[in-house]
Motif scaffolding. Structure first.
Motif, PDB file in Angstrom:
ATOM      1  N   UNK A  81       0.836  -1.203   0.000  1.00 22.95           N
ATOM      2  CA  UNK A  81       0.000   0.000   0.000  1.00 22.95           C
ATOM      3  C   UNK A  81       0.877   1.261   0.000  1.00 22.95           C
ATOM      4  N   UNK A  82       0.269   2.436  -0.097  1.00 30.76           N
ATOM      5  CA  UNK A  82       1.037   3.680  -0.071  1.00 30.76           C
ATOM      6  C   UNK A  82       1.400   4.064   1.361  1.00 30.76           C
ATOM      7  N   UNK A  83       0.490   3.786   2.277  1.00 32.47           N
ATOM      8  CA  UNK A  83       0.739   4.087   3.687  1.00 32.47           C
ATOM      9  C   UNK A  83       0.302   2.901   4.531  1.00 32.47           C
ATOM     10  N   UNK A  84       0.986   2.733   5.663  1.00 33.68           N
ATOM     11  CA  UNK A  84       0.664   1.624   6.537  1.00 33.68           C
ATOM     12  C   UNK A  84       1.043   1.999   7.960  1.00 33.68           C
ATOM     13  N   UNK A  85       0.151   1.708   8.902  1.00 30.24           N
ATOM     14  CA  UNK A  85       0.458   1.932  10.310  1.00 30.24           C
ATOM     15  C   UNK A  85       0.390   0.597  11.037  1.00 30.24           C
ATOM     16  N   UNK A  86       1.456   0.257  11.742  1.00 29.22           N
ATOM     17  CA  UNK A  86       1.530  -1.000  12.485  1.00 29.22           C
ATOM     18  C   UNK A  86       2.012  -0.705  13.901  1.00 29.22           C
TER      19      UNK A  86
END
Lengths: 112, 115
Positions: B8-13
């Protein structure tokens, strides 16, 4: 010592100025040299690819390589506001395991 | 022609999770490389793959792994995420891999944030 050193700037010039961007390196095996332009929130865009020493010109851009001094330069003539970006140098050699070594990038702003 | 596409373009983990990043190279390009770019730094080499085989590896821990598929697309996997893994992950493709380093064309990256 880092493989590639690049002054992070920031560099600010008036529109129409000639811009000089530079990198130095420590590995004498480097033979392939690249310059990339990176706009904010974008990936690097290849500008120039040169081999060994000498000059290469493409439009307003000129790349210079001085292997004896381990020094490369990118010159931008007639700079435009659209040239405002971060400029990255990168280099490689046939024996570096397909790895490209990048400088930290120089931030350039061209003021209209 | 489509350039290198990444998702994806952005990812928060969060710390300890794992992540999979995907890359499709430029049509006709058979070599894919992965780079990590921390804010304010240049890209750092992680892996290169060519013809589905690993051809180069940078100085990253074993938590980082990758693979290339028969259609030349690639995945980067990172396990046991740390705060320090927060970065822009860039994929680059080139025509082939050989003795002469090929110019690499980058995608716009996946911005990974670890909380």
């Amino acid at each position: 010592q880092k493989e590639v050193e690049q002054d992070p700037g920031p560099l600010s010039v008036p529109e129409g100025a000639i811009v000089s961007l530079n990198c130095t390196y420590s590995n004498s095996a480097f033979q392939y040299f690249m310059w990339y332009r990176q706009y904010s929130r974008k990936g690097p865009e290849l500008l120039m690819y040169t081999y060994s020493s000498g000059n290469k010109e493409d439009g307003r851009f000129t790349a210079q390589v001085d292997k004896s001094s381990k020094y490369i330069s990118l010159f931008i003539r007639d700079s435009q506001p659209s040239d405002s970006a971060t400029y990255l140098c990168a280099m490689s050699a046939w024996n570096t395991g397909n790895q490209f070594y990048f400088g930290t990038g120089t931030s350039l702003t061209v003021i209209p | 022609d489509a350039g290198v596409t990444q998702s994806p373009t952005h990812l928060i983990k969060t710390r300890g999770q794992h992540v999979t990043l995907r890359c499709s190279p430029i049509s006709g390009h058979k070599s894919v490389s992965w780079y990590q770019q921390v804010l304010g730094q240049g890209p750092q080499f992680i892996f290169q793959y060519y013809e589905k085989e690993e051809r180069g590896r940078g100085n990253f821990p074993d938590r980082f792994s990758a693979r290339q598929f028969p259609n030349y697309s690639s995945e980067l996997n990172v396990n046991a995420l740390l705060l320090g893994d927060s970065a822009l992950y860039l994929c680059a493709s080139s025509l082939r891999q050989g003795r002469v380093p090929q110019p690499q064309h980058f995608g716009d990256g996946t911005r990974l944030s670890i909380l």
